[in-house]
Design a protein around this motif. Structure first.
Motif, short mmCIF file in Angstrom:
data_model
loop_
_atom_site.label_atom_id
_atom_site.label_comp_id
_atom_site.label_asym_id
_atom_site.label_seq_id
_atom_site.Cartn_x
_atom_site.Cartn_y
_atom_site.Cartn_z
N LYS B 207 -1.07 -3.46 -2.72
CA LYS B 207 -1.39 -4.18 -3.97
C LYS B 207 -2.52 -2.83 -5.04
N GLU B 208 -3.31 -2.46 -3.52
CA GLU B 208 -4.40 -2.43 -3.91
C GLU B 208 -4.15 -0.20 -4.67
N GLY B 209 -2.91 -0.02 -4.76
CA GLY B 209 -2.46 1.03 -5.64
C GLY B 209 -1.43 2.42 -4.50
N GLN B 210 -2.28 1.26 -3.04
CA GLN B 210 -1.44 2.39 -1.75
C GLN B 210 0.29 2.99 -2.55
N THR B 211 0.50 4.11 -2.25
CA THR B 211 2.10 4.68 -2.52
C THR B 211 3.29 4.52 -1.63
N THR B 212 3.79 4.68 -1.11
CA THR B 212 4.61 3.84 0.25
C THR B 212 6.25 4.07 0.05
N LEU B 213 7.03 4.26 0.92
CA LEU B 213 8.22 4.29 1.00
C LEU B 213 8.57 2.95 1.25
N LEU B 214 8.04 2.12 2.10
CA LEU B 214 7.97 0.79 1.86
C LEU B 214 8.73 0.09 0.83
N SER B 215 7.49 0.64 -0.44
CA SER B 215 8.12 0.12 -1.72
C SER B 215 9.52 1.09 -2.32
N MET B 217 12.27 1.53 -0.36
CA MET B 217 12.96 1.20 0.51
C MET B 217 13.03 -0.33 0.29
N LEU B 218 11.93 -1.34 -0.07
CA LEU B 218 12.04 -2.92 -0.08
C LEU B 218 11.68 -3.48 -1.44
N GLY B 219 11.49 -2.83 -2.23
CA GLY B 219 10.79 -3.02 -3.65
C GLY B 219 9.26 -3.09 -3.95
N ARG B 220 9.01 -3.63 -4.77
CA ARG B 220 7.44 -3.70 -5.11
C ARG B 220 6.34 -4.63 -3.92
N ASP B 221 7.18 -5.92 -3.68
CA ASP B 221 6.60 -6.73 -3.22
C ASP B 221 6.90 -6.59 -2.18
N LEU B 222 7.84 -5.99 -0.99
CA LEU B 222 7.78 -6.01 0.60
C LEU B 222 8.37 -6.85 1.21
N GLU B 223 9.56 -8.06 0.39
CA GLU B 223 9.57 -9.29 0.71
C GLU B 223 9.97 -9.08 1.95
N LYS B 232 11.46 3.05 10.36
CA LYS B 232 11.89 4.67 8.71
C LYS B 232 11.06 5.38 8.32
N ALA B 233 10.50 4.10 8.26
CA ALA B 233 9.24 4.94 7.25
C ALA B 233 8.25 6.25 7.41
N ILE B 234 8.20 5.87 8.93
CA ILE B 234 7.72 6.94 9.69
C ILE B 234 8.15 7.51 9.93
N LYS B 235 9.79 7.68 10.31
CA LYS B 235 10.06 8.33 10.41
C LYS B 235 10.79 9.74 9.62
N ARG B 236 10.33 8.53 8.22
CA ARG B 236 11.21 9.94 7.34
C ARG B 236 9.67 10.16 6.37
N GLY B 237 8.44 9.99 7.90
CA GLY B 237 7.37 10.90 7.27
C GLY B 237 6.59 10.28 6.09
N ASP B 238 6.56 8.88 6.55
CA ASP B 238 5.32 7.69 5.60
C ASP B 238 3.76 7.95 6.66
N LYS B 239 2.53 9.02 5.87
CA LYS B 239 1.49 8.88 7.06
C LYS B 239 0.54 7.84 6.28
N PHE B 240 0.62 7.38 5.64
CA PHE B 240 -0.10 5.64 5.49
C PHE B 240 0.62 4.86 6.09
#
Lengths: 326, 326
Positions: B207-215, B217-223, B232-240
């Motif tokens: 919400k505060e602007g952080q970018t992540t592979l999760l968005s 993978m799941l769309g912006r609302d991460l529902e 999965k995101a960590i395995k793909r290198g998502d440091k956040f």
């Protein structure tokens, strides 16, 4: 070890703290005949402290007009983690000891069997044996002095866990951003609510210009401050000291809530020198905050009390321990 | 309740969580024959949830091509504090339940004896019975899912304390200034390291602007985010996401250190849905931080492991409980 023909009917309990050594002389029925107090002087190193323990025991016996030859055994409570079987103090941050063979060294000086326990476990044994007549099945003791330690009774017996180190309640982290503790971590209960923590906060605030009756009572450097001085200042209306004690009580209350949530004991009993001096100020806040923090049901029927044995809990437990020597 | 002549040889274990209901069908030897999962839908209120539990059980039995008439008993694990004897859920913040007579309501629907335990106690029973073959004397289980709970084995038996509520490890305060918890306090372990806490932190940052592979993978609302998505995101290198999981692991590590200091158990076992998905990411940090925070000796010989029963611990424990019905 004793002379032939002399009945060995005296039990000695020793409470070794970071600030003082207290030795108590008990008869076989655990009546306290007399005690003697000495400063610990940890800066003299473990060998220096052991000499003082021996002297404190001898002075206590002499004070009662009794003879060391009548001493059956000595039970010592030492701060930090101990190996009771080997008689070794493993780690005592308040004394800066590591792996010190206290039993062997003390036995060499006093020539009487010595038993060792963690100071809080020994206090728990003392409180349980003498004070908790209803023999609750589960009790948690929290002992607030120079440091903070705990003792556990589970299913009616002292519980040391698989590691023999259980009961280290003072090193429960309750505020990860809190002040640094002697153990190296941040925000342990001990770093927030022990006598050391209280005094540190008061001295720091005075340094930064805070006015307090304590300066009037003790001089600007507050050098000989004791827990009882805090009580006196509060009684005389010192709002600053009241607030410092209140904050520490809140931390203890959170810890009591945590413990109720984790262990659900029948009785939670608060002892140690700080509680002896300030029970009236500390206990109501602890009870309130603990109830705020415990889950529904986690304090149902649970008694939160102050130990009336106070500073004698440790030596009493030491005597209980000494009584177990065949 | 069942038809005459039909052998009642099936045991049902139910794990009622804030997010999902899992029902497992077991034979008398605790072999899992099949299971069925359903969302909890706590917004439908307790009566609505009980209907779903009954349906989930029936679907699980049907899925195995078996008949409800063969079910001997059902063991249910419910989140929060429960009164096992009265069959009442006293307080379950994740479900927003208070004093709900779950056993009576469920029995009315399924017409089979129902037993109730706290979900974490029941998981502990399952893990202990099936997974810990060496039968250690003392075990602490920490179950990380929608909430965080714990189970205690002391002297080889489930320990509920005098209050019957012991083991609420998720409401151990470790950061008094931390985020608000469902229980009303601040900085409970559950508010810092549960799935809910992880997802809240991720959503807030996005919400505060952080970018992540999760968005991606799941769309912006991460529902429809699940614990597995984090892996999965960590395995793909998502440091956040890695950092968020790392921080939660650190809090769990501090809690494990606290528990080692307080209870000194032989085994500390981590289970629950979050651990099932992220054990590889979480466990090493927990082990490291716990060792940093435990007093010397407090983790000596202590095993800190992930439960391999993972999400089936609760239903397994439910079956163990159901087996006790005469």
């Amino acid at each position: 070890m004793a002379e032939a023909g002399i009945e060995q009917d005296l039990l000695i309990g020793v409470d070794l703290g970071g600030t003082k050594i207290l030795a108590g002389v008990f008869d076989a029925k655990l009546n306290l005949l007399g005690s003697y107090k000495m400063s610990t002087k940890p800066q003299r190193g473990p060998e220096g402290v052991v000499e003082r323990i021996a002297r404190c025991i001898e002075d206590a016996v002499d004070e009662c007009d009794l003879d060391m030859a009548r001493v059956k055994a000595i039970g010592v409570g030492a701060p930090g983690s101990v190996d009771s079987e080997k008689g070794v103090v493993l780690f005592a941050p308040n004394l800066e000891w590591k792996d010190f063979p206290l039993v062997e060294r003390l036995q060499r000086l006093v020539e009487v069997p010595v038993l060792l326990e963690n100071d809080c476990s020994i206090s728990m044994i003392g409180v349980y044996e003498v004070e908790l007549k209803s023999k609750p099945r589960s009790v948690v003791g929290i002992f607030v002095g120079t440091g903070i330690g705990g003792g556990l009774i589970i299913n009616g017996e002292l519980y040391r866990g698989a590691t023999r180190c259980a009961g280290e309640l003072g090193h429960m982290v309750v505020d990860i951003n809190g002040p640094k503790c002697g153990c190296g971590n941040r925000g342990c209960l001990e770093a927030l609510a022990s006598r050391t923590a209280l005094f540190r906060r008061i001295r720091q605030a005075v340094k930064e210009g805070q006015t307090t009756l304590l300066s009037e009572m003790l001089g600007r450097d507050l050098e000989d401050m004791r827990s009882g001085d805090l009580r006196k200042a509060i009684k005389r209306g010192d709002k600053f000291v009241e607030r410092v004690v209140e904050e520490a009580s809140e931390f203890i209350g959170i810890a009591v809530g945590n413990i109720a949530n984790i262990l659900g004991p029948e009785v939670i009993i608060l002892g140690g020198g700080v509680m002896e001096a300030l029970a009236e100020e500390i206990l109501p806040t602890v009870q309130k905050i603990a109830r705020d923090h415990a889950m529904p049901g986690a304090l149902k029927g649970v008694t939160i009390v102050a130990s009336s044995l106070a500073d004698n809990a440790g030596i009493t437990g030491g005597a209980v321990l000494a009584r177990r020597v065949p």
